[in-house]
Scaffold this active site. Structure first.
Site, PDB file in Angstrom:
ATOM      1  N   CYS A 137       2.337   1.637  -4.874  1.00 54.35           N
ATOM      2  CA  CYS A 137       2.243   0.375  -4.527  1.00 54.35           C
ATOM      3  C   CYS A 137       1.788  -0.511  -5.991  1.00 54.35           C
ATOM      4  O   CYS A 137       2.164  -1.728  -6.164  1.00 54.35           O
ATOM      5  CB  CYS A 137       1.054  -0.098  -3.675  1.00 54.35           C
ATOM      6  N   ILE A 190      -4.057   4.655   0.508  1.00 52.07           N
ATOM      7  CA  ILE A 190      -4.641   5.060   2.127  1.00 52.07           C
ATOM      8  C   ILE A 190      -5.558   6.083   2.083  1.00 52.07           C
ATOM      9  O   ILE A 190      -6.550   5.915   2.760  1.00 52.07           O
ATOM     10  CB  ILE A 190      -3.418   5.589   2.662  1.00 52.07           C
ATOM     11  N   PHE A 226       0.895  -1.223  -0.088  1.00 51.99           N
ATOM     12  CA  PHE A 226       0.086  -0.091  -0.023  1.00 51.99           C
ATOM     13  C   PHE A 226       0.752   1.369  -0.098  1.00 51.99           C
ATOM     14  O   PHE A 226       2.131   1.299   0.434  1.00 51.99           O
ATOM     15  CB  PHE A 226      -0.919   0.129   1.325  1.00 51.99           C
ATOM     16  N   CYS A 227       0.242   2.470  -0.348  1.00 49.55           N
ATOM     17  CA  CYS A 227       0.968   3.633  -0.378  1.00 49.55           C
ATOM     18  C   CYS A 227      -0.227   4.860  -0.183  1.00 49.55           C
ATOM     19  O   CYS A 227      -1.172   4.462   0.034  1.00 49.55           O
ATOM     20  CB  CYS A 227       1.621   3.909  -1.601  1.00 49.55           C
ATOM     21  N   THR A 228       0.185   5.967  -0.565  1.00 51.69           N
ATOM     22  CA  THR A 228      -0.727   7.216  -0.219  1.00 51.69           C
ATOM     23  C   THR A 228      -1.971   7.087  -1.150  1.00 51.69           C
ATOM     24  O   THR A 228      -2.982   7.038  -0.693  1.00 51.69           O
ATOM     25  CB  THR A 228      -0.121   8.589  -0.347  1.00 51.69           C
TER      26      THR A 228
END
Length: 542
Positions: free
Chosen positions: A193, A215, A186-188
């Site tokens: 990702c 996120i 996952f990432c922002t």
């Protein structure tokens, strides 16, 4: 921009898409012009592999930009995430060209074809709670520090380009019982990702998952009661961080390194407002810190006086000093050789004007009103409009000619104008077909290069006696022709430099190294009617 007194007025839209954009460089000028015309601020990254952006402004303006982007069939299904704020998240608009929209530095990684399996936010908790799933936070260390998912692994990287090296050595990603583990990343916003899952798939991982929308989408859709997220999510704008519901957090930001300040950092003896934080204190010199202290001092003084530091009053005062009343208005385009020679003449004559840089793909209506032909340069005077570059040069030099660009004898001027006209007619014809053969249905432009070379050979001969076309010093003919020779030389610089034209090459080199050239080629933002006037030249000197 209007709203109810207590309602947020700035819409922030974050979006990206991996898609093949071979013409990405050509997309920049009209996109920047459109964003600025709609008062939208933020950052757009364009690369061959796609687009990545966060922009903000009034809701109708942001949606106008999104509609503009989706008018390109390749971006028709572009998705975005929205949030609102009562303060502007960005203060300027930038569109940048990049090799990658998110830099990994590993050739051949294509999220368009190799990304992992999307997982919706509503299904994310179930996936990452499974004991056989390795959960990896692909963000930088300072982002992870202020918030992450429960149980997620922190690779402890400073930049995304370090992730591939970490992945090669990470014990958590080693085979278990002859099988590679299931991995959730996952990432922002989803972009990092998406690329990292493509990396793992390229390295033989079969079951790789990533949080769709990142996120931000999770925080938008999942309630705090059901959430496995802990802390705040760092965002790359003036909000610094957001929490559930994308409500802006209360974390500050270090104005030196631009990293977020964790809750206890301001209590550290290494923290100094506007100067340093515990993360960057040992990475900056004493000189850097002293400059930062002075900047912070000036900011505080301006704030105490109710002024903006380096803000509008100072800018307006400077503009008034540089632009006299009824100053001429010059519509220009930096790289156009016709506009370049007009700027050179205005500069030499010492004539102040308001410069309006034009995006050729989206010409302002005021330019078309002044000159329906819509080509630059156009000089608007209080009593008339001059639409031809050579006429602008002559008008400027007739007002003032401190460097004696115009010859004293009428025959001398006639000779120079005839030479300029030959280059405008014949040389420009061959130059266009040499530089842009596909526009003219040509296989290549070599024939036209050779025809233009005959004129340059003759020009070299004219330069041998004195080094200039206008006599013993630089003058009208030199300034009028040099921008076109420069454009020709840049098509194939190695070929141009190999030609037996030493006088011509020296003359062109002197031109490109001159202070007048540097001032004439200063970069300006695309003009829009709501912008403040821009003075040319910028430094108040000839």
């Amino acid at each position: 921009m209007t709203s109810d007194v207590n309602s947020p007025v700035y819409l922030t839209a974050a979006f990206y898409k991996f898609v093949d954009l071979p013409d990405y460089a050509e997309l920049k000028p009209p996109l920047l012009a459109f964003c600025e015309a709609h008062h939208v601020k933020g950052m757009v990254l364009l690369a061959r592999e796609g687009i990545n952006s966060t922009i903000a402004g009034a809701a109708e303006d942001v949606h106008a930009v999104l509609t503009y982007l989706r008018s390109d069939p390749r971006l028709a299904d572009l998705e975005h995430k929205e949030s609102f704020a009562d303060k502007p998240p960005f203060y300027r608009m930038k569109v940048r060209l990049k090799k990658e929209i998110v830099t990994m530095g590993v050739p051949g990684i294509s999220p368009t074809h190799m990304a992992g399996t999307y997982v919706q936010p509503k299904d994310w908790n179930t996936l990452i709670s499974s004991p056989d799933v390795v959960v990896i936070d692909t963000r930088n260390d300072y982002e992870v520090e202020i918030g992450t998912f429960k149980g997620a692994i922190n690779p402890d990287i400073q930049t995304f380009s370090q992730l591939p090296q970490w992945a090669q050595k990470a014990n958590e990603l080693q085979e278990r019982n002859g099988r590679k583990p299931r991995v959730a990343m996952f990432c922002t916003g989803g972009i990092r990702c998406e690329k990292s899952t493509a990396l793992l798939r390229a390295n033989g991982f079969d079951e790789v998952f990533h949080l769709q929308g990142g996120i931000l989408k999770y925080l938008e859709q999942i309630s705090p009661e059901e959430s496995l997220w802990q802390g705040q999510c760092f965002v790359f704008d003036e909000r610094t961080s957001v929490g559930h519901g994308l409500v802006p957090g209360k974390l500050g930001i270090c104005r030196s390194c631009r990293d977020p300040l964790a809750e206890d950092m301001t209590d550290s003896p290494l923290f100094e407002l506007g100067v340093s934080c515990p993360r960057c204190y040992h990475t900056t010199s004493d000189e850097h810190k002293q400059r930062a202290r002075e900047r912070q001092r000036q900011f505080q003084l301006a704030k105490a006086r109710g002024q903006m530091h380096l803000g509008e009053p100072q800018k307006n005062s400077l503009i008034k000093q540089l632009l006299p009343a009824n100053a001429p208005v010059l519509y220009s385009f930096r790289r156009c050789p016709y506009a370049m020679r007009a700027r050179l003449a205005l500069l030499s004559a010492g004539i102040r004007c308001e410069l309006r840089e034009v995006a050729l793909a989206q010409k302002p209506q005021s330019l078309l009103n002044a000159s329906p032909k819509g080509t630059v340069p156009v000089l608007v005077l209080p009593d008339r409009v001059i639409e031809q570059s050579l006429d602008i040069m002559l008008w400027a030099l007739q007002q003032s000619d401190p460097c004696s660009w115009l010859p004293e004898e009428a025959d001398g001027l006639k000779t120079q104008l005839a030479l300029v006209q030959r280059f405008d007619d014949v040389f420009k014809h061959h130059l266009d077909r040499y530089k842009y053969p596909s526009r003219y249905a040509l296989t290549d432009g070599i024939t036209h290069r050779d025809e233009a070379a005959l004129l340059l050979h003759a020009l070299n001969a004219l330069l041998i006696p004195s080094g200039f076309l206008s006599g013993q010093h630089w003058g009208l003919a030199d300034a009028a022709i040099a921008p076109f020779v420069r454009q020709f030389a840049k098509v194939d610089k190695a070929w141009f430099d190999a030609q037996p034209w030493p006088a011509l090459q020296h003359w062109l080199g002197q031109f490109e190294q001159s202070s007048d050239y540097v001032q004439a080629m200063h970069k300006y933002k695309v003009w829009h009617p709501d912008h403040k006037p821009v003075a040319f030249p910028t430094n108040g000197q000839r």
